[in-house]
Design a protein around this motif. Structure first.
Motif, PDB file in Angstrom:
ATOM      1  N   LEU A 111      -3.718   3.870   3.125  1.00  0.00           N
ATOM      2  CA  LEU A 111      -4.059   4.125   4.536  1.00  0.00           C
ATOM      3  C   LEU A 111      -5.236   5.103   4.615  1.00  0.00           C
ATOM      4  O   LEU A 111      -6.187   4.893   5.377  1.00  0.00           O
ATOM      5  N   ALA A 112      -5.169   6.159   3.792  1.00  0.00           N
ATOM      6  CA  ALA A 112      -6.237   7.169   3.814  1.00  0.00           C
ATOM      7  C   ALA A 112      -7.569   6.569   3.372  1.00  0.00           C
ATOM      8  O   ALA A 112      -8.631   6.985   3.848  1.00  0.00           O
ATOM      9  N   ASP A 113      -7.504   5.584   2.481  1.00  0.00           N
ATOM     10  CA  ASP A 113      -8.736   4.934   1.996  1.00  0.00           C
ATOM     11  C   ASP A 113      -9.268   3.892   2.987  1.00  0.00           C
ATOM     12  O   ASP A 113     -10.284   3.235   2.721  1.00  0.00           O
ATOM     13  N   GLY A 114      -8.535   3.679   4.075  1.00  0.00           N
ATOM     14  CA  GLY A 114      -9.002   2.746   5.106  1.00  0.00           C
ATOM     15  C   GLY A 114      -8.780   1.288   4.763  1.00  0.00           C
ATOM     16  O   GLY A 114      -9.394   0.398   5.394  1.00  0.00           O
ATOM     17  N   GLU A 115      -7.902   1.002   3.808  1.00  0.00           N
ATOM     18  CA  GLU A 115      -7.626  -0.410   3.481  1.00  0.00           C
ATOM     19  C   GLU A 115      -6.850  -1.025   4.638  1.00  0.00           C
ATOM     20  O   GLU A 115      -5.863  -0.454   5.112  1.00  0.00           O
ATOM     21  N   ARG A 116      -7.315  -2.180   5.105  1.00  0.00           N
ATOM     22  CA  ARG A 116      -6.680  -2.787   6.283  1.00  0.00           C
ATOM     23  C   ARG A 116      -6.906  -4.285   6.323  1.00  0.00           C
ATOM     24  O   ARG A 116      -7.817  -4.809   5.684  1.00  0.00           O
ATOM     25  N   ASP A 117      -6.039  -4.932   7.103  1.00  0.00           N
ATOM     26  CA  ASP A 117      -6.211  -6.342   7.414  1.00  0.00           C
ATOM     27  C   ASP A 117      -7.149  -6.391   8.623  1.00  0.00           C
ATOM     28  O   ASP A 117      -6.758  -6.004   9.730  1.00  0.00           O
ATOM     29  N   GLU A 118      -8.383  -6.852   8.401  1.00  0.00           N
ATOM     30  CA  GLU A 118      -9.381  -6.793   9.479  1.00  0.00           C
ATOM     31  C   GLU A 118      -8.957  -7.605  10.703  1.00  0.00           C
ATOM     32  O   GLU A 118      -9.352  -7.287  11.817  1.00  0.00           O
ATOM     33  N   ASN A 119      -8.110  -8.623  10.490  1.00  0.00           N
ATOM     34  CA  ASN A 119      -7.658  -9.430  11.626  1.00  0.00           C
ATOM     35  C   ASN A 119      -6.513  -8.759  12.387  1.00  0.00           C
ATOM     36  O   ASN A 119      -6.261  -9.086  13.544  1.00  0.00           O
ATOM     37  N   ASN A 120      -5.801  -7.855  11.704  1.00  0.00           N
ATOM     38  CA  ASN A 120      -4.675  -7.150  12.335  1.00  0.00           C
ATOM     39  C   ASN A 120      -4.743  -5.667  11.942  1.00  0.00           C
ATOM     40  O   ASN A 120      -3.891  -5.177  11.196  1.00  0.00           O
ATOM     41  N   PRO A 121      -5.740  -4.949  12.445  1.00  0.00           N
ATOM     42  CA  PRO A 121      -5.958  -3.582  11.962  1.00  0.00           C
ATOM     43  C   PRO A 121      -4.837  -2.605  12.283  1.00  0.00           C
ATOM     44  O   PRO A 121      -4.750  -1.543  11.679  1.00  0.00           O
ATOM     45  N   ASN A 122      -3.929  -2.978  13.219  1.00  0.00           N
ATOM     46  CA  ASN A 122      -2.834  -2.050  13.520  1.00  0.00           C
ATOM     47  C   ASN A 122      -1.560  -2.371  12.738  1.00  0.00           C
ATOM     48  O   ASN A 122      -0.512  -1.779  12.971  1.00  0.00           O
ATOM     49  N   LEU A 123      -1.658  -3.308  11.791  1.00  0.00           N
ATOM     50  CA  LEU A 123      -0.504  -3.575  10.916  1.00  0.00           C
ATOM     51  C   LEU A 123      -0.710  -2.833   9.597  1.00  0.00           C
ATOM     52  O   LEU A 123      -1.855  -2.632   9.168  1.00  0.00           O
ATOM     53  N   ILE A 124       0.405  -2.455   8.958  1.00  0.00           N
ATOM     54  CA  ILE A 124       0.267  -1.765   7.662  1.00  0.00           C
ATOM     55  C   ILE A 124       0.820  -2.624   6.522  1.00  0.00           C
ATOM     56  O   ILE A 124       1.104  -2.128   5.450  1.00  0.00           O
ATOM     57  N   ARG A 125       0.942  -3.939   6.802  1.00  0.00           N
ATOM     58  CA  ARG A 125       1.551  -4.804   5.770  1.00  0.00           C
ATOM     59  C   ARG A 125       0.742  -4.850   4.488  1.00  0.00           C
ATOM     60  O   ARG A 125       1.309  -4.893   3.392  1.00  0.00           O
ATOM     61  N   VAL A 126      -0.586  -4.861   4.579  1.00  0.00           N
ATOM     62  CA  VAL A 126      -1.377  -4.910   3.326  1.00  0.00           C
ATOM     63  C   VAL A 126      -1.161  -3.634   2.516  1.00  0.00           C
ATOM     64  O   VAL A 126      -1.085  -3.676   1.280  1.00  0.00           O
ATOM     65  N   ASN A 127      -1.006  -2.519   3.211  1.00  0.00           N
ATOM     66  CA  ASN A 127      -0.815  -1.244   2.523  1.00  0.00           C
ATOM     67  C   ASN A 127       0.583  -1.167   1.892  1.00  0.00           C
ATOM     68  O   ASN A 127       0.753  -0.729   0.753  1.00  0.00           O
ATOM     69  N   VAL A 128       1.588  -1.633   2.663  1.00  0.00           N
ATOM     70  CA  VAL A 128       2.968  -1.621   2.167  1.00  0.00           C
ATOM     71  C   VAL A 128       3.103  -2.578   0.972  1.00  0.00           C
ATOM     72  O   VAL A 128       3.740  -2.261  -0.041  1.00  0.00           O
ATOM     73  N   THR A 129       2.462  -3.758   1.085  1.00  0.00           N
ATOM     74  CA  THR A 129       2.555  -4.738   0.001  1.00  0.00           C
ATOM     75  C   THR A 129       1.903  -4.211  -1.273  1.00  0.00           C
ATOM     76  O   THR A 129       2.439  -4.369  -2.378  1.00  0.00           O
ATOM     77  N   LYS A 130       0.762  -3.545  -1.122  1.00  0.00           N
ATOM     78  CA  LYS A 130       0.101  -2.968  -2.295  1.00  0.00           C
ATOM     79  C   LYS A 130       1.026  -1.942  -2.970  1.00  0.00           C
ATOM     80  O   LYS A 130       1.207  -1.947  -4.193  1.00  0.00           O
ATOM     81  N   ALA A 131       1.626  -1.079  -2.152  1.00  0.00           N
ATOM     82  CA  ALA A 131       2.513  -0.044  -2.699  1.00  0.00           C
ATOM     83  C   ALA A 131       3.697  -0.689  -3.414  1.00  0.00           C
ATOM     84  O   ALA A 131       4.098  -0.264  -4.505  1.00  0.00           O
ATOM     85  N   TYR A 132       4.251  -1.739  -2.806  1.00  0.00           N
ATOM     86  CA  TYR A 132       5.413  -2.401  -3.406  1.00  0.00           C
ATOM     87  C   TYR A 132       5.038  -3.053  -4.740  1.00  0.00           C
ATOM     88  O   TYR A 132       5.741  -2.900  -5.740  1.00  0.00           O
ATOM     89  N   GLU A 133       3.923  -3.758  -4.744  1.00  0.00           N
ATOM     90  CA  GLU A 133       3.538  -4.474  -5.972  1.00  0.00           C
ATOM     91  C   GLU A 133       3.237  -3.500  -7.113  1.00  0.00           C
ATOM     92  O   GLU A 133       3.545  -3.773  -8.268  1.00  0.00           O
ATOM     93  N   GLU A 134       2.673  -2.360  -6.794  1.00  0.00           N
ATOM     94  CA  GLU A 134       2.305  -1.428  -7.868  1.00  0.00           C
ATOM     95  C   GLU A 134       3.460  -0.506  -8.297  1.00  0.00           C
ATOM     96  O   GLU A 134       3.497  -0.065  -9.440  1.00  0.00           O
ATOM     97  N   ALA A 135       4.386  -0.217  -7.371  1.00  0.00           N
ATOM     98  CA  ALA A 135       5.395   0.796  -7.716  1.00  0.00           C
ATOM     99  C   ALA A 135       6.784   0.236  -7.988  1.00  0.00           C
ATOM    100  O   ALA A 135       7.540   0.811  -8.774  1.00  0.00           O
ATOM    101  N   LEU A 136       7.138  -0.895  -7.354  1.00  0.00           N
ATOM    102  CA  LEU A 136       8.551  -1.293  -7.382  1.00  0.00           C
ATOM    103  C   LEU A 136       8.842  -2.727  -7.813  1.00  0.00           C
ATOM    104  O   LEU A 136       9.877  -2.995  -8.422  1.00  0.00           O
ATOM    105  N   LYS A 137       7.932  -3.634  -7.474  1.00  0.00           N
ATOM    106  CA  LYS A 137       8.273  -5.056  -7.604  1.00  0.00           C
ATOM    107  C   LYS A 137       8.801  -5.430  -8.991  1.00  0.00           C
ATOM    108  O   LYS A 137       9.750  -6.202  -9.120  1.00  0.00           O
ATOM    109  N   LYS A 138       8.209  -4.886 -10.023  1.00  0.00           N
ATOM    110  CA  LYS A 138       8.614  -5.327 -11.374  1.00  0.00           C
ATOM    111  C   LYS A 138      10.027  -4.886 -11.738  1.00  0.00           C
ATOM    112  O   LYS A 138      10.601  -5.369 -12.711  1.00  0.00           O
ATOM    113  N   TYR A 139      10.616  -3.995 -10.937  1.00  0.00           N
ATOM    114  CA  TYR A 139      11.988  -3.552 -11.206  1.00  0.00           C
ATOM    115  C   TYR A 139      12.995  -4.284 -10.320  1.00  0.00           C
ATOM    116  O   TYR A 139      14.180  -3.976 -10.354  1.00  0.00           O
TER     117      TYR A 139
END
Ligand code: CIS
Length: 209
Positions: A111-139
């Motif tokens: 969020l701080a880096d400004g990563e966003r879905d340009e079509n839905n800038p008020n959603l945080i799904r891209v940010n949440v998905t990135k966090a999930y894939e990098e921190a939790l998904k493999k477990y």
């Protein structure tokens, strides 16, 4: 007013040892934050994280002078339970807690880096998905991955999420993100130190739930 800046993690000493008491104080504010997210889906996550914290705290309180740092606890359990360790006690609780903390770190950083879905800038799904894939998904096996997808759709709008981090006050997005960046300095250093400690002690496991 910023929830994050009110609860900043403490700076680490030069040897990067994480003080157990200060760490437990800092993470104790996280579970109640889930109540601001506006969906019961988050109660399962809240209860998991809270359970980790309670478990680590119970071990610490048995002998605070012995368990000054988180590493003191992990090493004591390694020596006391060589057959089960690291899948035991506070070592296991901290192993999972640090993954949740890493998730939060990646989400906030994205969020701080400004990563966003340009079509839905008020959603945080891209940010949440990135966090999930990098921190939790493999477990996670398929069932828990399904819970993630339910939680993803219940994720708050960015404006509401940032408002919750600002203790319910309407704050400009850029002002709130500046607070997030400041919070991340000591927070990220602490999460990195716990990860490095697990790696150094060979205490990491990669089983799935
Ligand atoms: C905003 C949208 C968020 C969407 C979030 C989606 C996250 C993914 C959802 C996955 C569902 C997880 C359900 C639980 C799964 C557990 O089975 C799993 C394994 O549990 C462990 C136990 O913890 O299993 C072990 C046995 O194998 C043990 O039983 C262990 O317990 S023990 O050892 O203690 O007995 N657990 C996990 O996979 C961990 C899941 C962690 C999920 C973290 C998600 C965090 C979401 C955060 C969103 C909000 C961000 C907040 C941002 C900032 C917070 C600020 C707080 C303010 C205060 C500041 C102070 C710092």
């Amino acid at each position: 007013m910023s929830l994050l800046l009110d609860n900043q993690f403490k700076e680490l000493p030069p040897d990067r040892a994480v003080d157990t008491k200060l760490f437990l104080e800092s993470v104790s504010h996280i579970p109640s934050f889930f109540d601001c997210l506006g969906s019961n889906v988050f109660s399962v996550i809240k209860s998991d994280i809270n359970g980790n914290i309670v478990k680590i705290k119970a071990v610490y309180l048995k002998d605070p002078a012995r368990y000054v740092t988180l590493q003191d606890i992990v090493e004591a359990e390694r020596d006391a339970h060589p057959a089960e360790w690291p899948k035991v006690g506070a070592t296991l609780a901290l192993m999972w807690l640090k993954r949740g903390l890493r998730f939060i770190q990646i989400l906030l950083q994205s969020l701080a880096d400004g990563e966003r879905d340009e079509n839905n800038p008020n959603l945080i799904r891209v940010n949440v998905t990135k966090a999930y894939e990098e921190a939790l998904k493999k477990y996670h096996g398929w069932l828990v991955q399904k819970i993630f997808h339910v939680a993803l759709h219940a994720a708050p709008y960015k404006s509401n999420f940032l408002k919750a981090l600002s203790k319910g006050e309407e704050v400009k997005e850029e002002e709130c993100l500046a607070n997030v960046r400041q919070f991340l300095v000591t927070y990220t250093a602490t999460v990195d130190a716990v990860y490095d400690m697990y790696s150094h002690l060979n205490a990491e496991l990669d089983y799935t739930v």
